[in-house]
Design an enzyme around this catalytic site. Structure first.
Site, short mmCIF file in Angstrom:
data_model
loop_
_atom_site.label_atom_id
_atom_site.label_comp_id
_atom_site.label_asym_id
_atom_site.label_seq_id
_atom_site.Cartn_x
_atom_site.Cartn_y
_atom_site.Cartn_z
N HIS A 71 3.07 5.48 5.09
CA HIS A 71 3.55 6.27 6.23
C HIS A 71 3.52 7.76 5.94
CE1 HIS A 71 7.77 7.01 4.76
NE2 HIS A 71 7.59 5.87 4.12
N ASP A 188 7.88 10.24 -0.72
CA ASP A 188 8.02 9.09 0.17
C ASP A 188 7.64 9.56 1.57
OD1 ASP A 188 8.86 6.96 1.72
OD2 ASP A 188 11.00 7.33 1.41
N GLU A 222 7.94 5.05 10.24
CA GLU A 222 8.53 4.17 9.22
C GLU A 222 9.99 4.50 8.97
OE1 GLU A 222 9.82 2.56 5.36
OE2 GLU A 222 9.78 4.65 6.02
N GLU A 223 10.29 5.80 8.90
CA GLU A 223 11.65 6.20 8.53
C GLU A 223 12.68 5.82 9.58
OE1 GLU A 223 12.46 6.94 5.69
OE2 GLU A 223 10.84 7.96 4.64
N ASP A 243 4.20 2.08 -0.66
CA ASP A 243 5.34 2.96 -0.37
C ASP A 243 6.05 3.22 -1.69
OD1 ASP A 243 7.23 4.45 1.00
OD2 ASP A 243 7.47 2.98 2.60
N HIS A 323 14.64 10.06 -1.11
CA HIS A 323 15.23 10.71 0.08
C HIS A 323 15.98 11.98 -0.29
CE1 HIS A 323 14.88 7.28 3.27
NE2 HIS A 323 13.73 7.57 2.68
ZN LIG Z 1 8.84 5.27 2.53
#
Ligand SMILES: [Zn+2]
Length: 346
Positions: A71, A188, A222-223, A243, A323
């Site tokens: 993603h 990510d 995706e998030e 991922d 994150h």
């Molecule tokens: Zn991810």
């Protein structure tokens, strides 16, 4: 055997993609860049109605096709309120955590096309003034964007073109150390998009036609949970999310390894696919770890929930401080490429 130079290429592409802001809901520019990156390598690619990218990496057996998913959407913010003092209260896009965003440079994209600088700060952020600085719990209600403009009231901010619903992006602070560590927000999952471009370049440079048809879906939601829930090409029997691999207490993986996920919050991955990924790692001498991710969901689980009959797996380079200000390593990138090459026997 895939050479290390493709890991270098993967990082080169990742760095460029990281410089294109693309929080969930504001991904068109990044998706176009991804589409063109696959096209430049000689592969057909298109933008889906929802805004993702499907690329066709070629291959023989279209009845037993493999879909690789990564993603390009990231965490970010949205203006939820222009406060009386002209500062901005945000709501998160994806799981952006206010603790992680504190004191970060941000910029606001207005609908009129302006980009306005600011910083995400605790409200009343001077420690020499605010006696509760240390005790205040960080939340989107106790944090605000301080614009780097002469703003004293809500009207001042509106005159700049800022409105509720505007997109707010966080500075990724991308860097690579001499020791090969990769540090940036949003590794990510832009690192995996880079990895898939590295893999595509390996196929293109060597004129490799895999025995199975291979598609790539670079998703854009995706998030927020539904990135992979559409656009599965006909003939796909297996889908693998590429991922970020989790790194932390109780897990084996490091940033230098490729992580193979056995189970996450969405339950176990296909026993068969996980087994084949382990075989591929062994065969290519990839440094790998099999781990269980405690708090994680993936695109390929969204694909399954959309009702598609496939087997699923998940791999990725180890990413620490996920994150937040994330860290991975060039070795993790290369080990992930090795597993992809081993899985497809190319
Ligand atoms: Zn991810």
């Amino acid at each position: 055997m895939i050479e290390r130079m493709y890991a270098e290429y993967a990082w080169e592409k990742t760095e460029t993609l990281l410089s294109i802001d693309s929080p969930s809901g504001y991904t068109a520019k990044a998706a176009n860049w991804v589409k063109e990156a696959f096209e430049k390598l000689g592969f057909e690619a298109s933008i889906t109605t929802k805004g993702g990218v499907i690329a066709d990496l070629g291959g023989e057996n279209a009845e037993d096709a493999l879909l690789l998913e990564a993603h390009t959407d990231t965490l970010g913010g949205m203006v939820a309120e222009i406060k009386g003092n002209g500062r901005l209260r945000l709501t998160s896009l994806g799981g952006m955590n206010p603790n992680n965003g504190e004191a970060e440079n941000v910029w606001v994209y207005t609908r009129g096309g302006k980009v306005i600088d600011g910083t995400l700060q605790l409200c009343n952020a001077s420690v020499h003034v605010n006696g509760s600085y240390s005790d205040t719990k960080r939340s989107w209600d106790t944090m605000e964007v301080v614009l780097d403009e002469d703003v004293k009231c809500a009207d001042d901010s509106r005159k700049l073109g800022i409105e509720v619903g505007d997109i707010v992006c966080f500075e990724p602070r991308t860097r690579r150390t001499a020791s090969g560590y990769l540090k940036s927000r949003f590794l990510d999952d832009k690192l995996s998009v880079g990895i898939l471009l590295g893999f595509a370049k390996y196929l293109a440079d060597n004129g490799i036609v895999p025995a199975r048809k291979v598609y790539v879906h670079v998703t854009v939601y995706e998030e927020v949970g539904h990135g992979g829930s559409a656009s599965v090409p006909a003939g796909v029997t297996e889908a693998i999310s590429v991922d970020m691999g989790c790194v932390g207490n109780g897990l084996v993986c490091t940033e230098k390894m490729v992580s193979i996920c056995a189970k996450d919050s969405g339950g176990p991955y296909s026993y068969e696919v996980v087994g084949k990924l382990i075989d591929a790692a062994k065969k290519t001498n990839a440094d790998y770890a099999v781990d269980v991710y405690p708090f994680y969901g993936s695109d390929v689980e969204a694909t399954l929930r959309s009702g598609v009959d496939i087997r699923h797996g998940l791999i990725g380079a180890g990413v620490y401080a996920s994150h937040g200000y994330e860290r991975s390593h060039m070795d993790g990138v290369y080990n992930t490429l090795k597993v992809l090459s081993g899985y497809l026997e190319v």
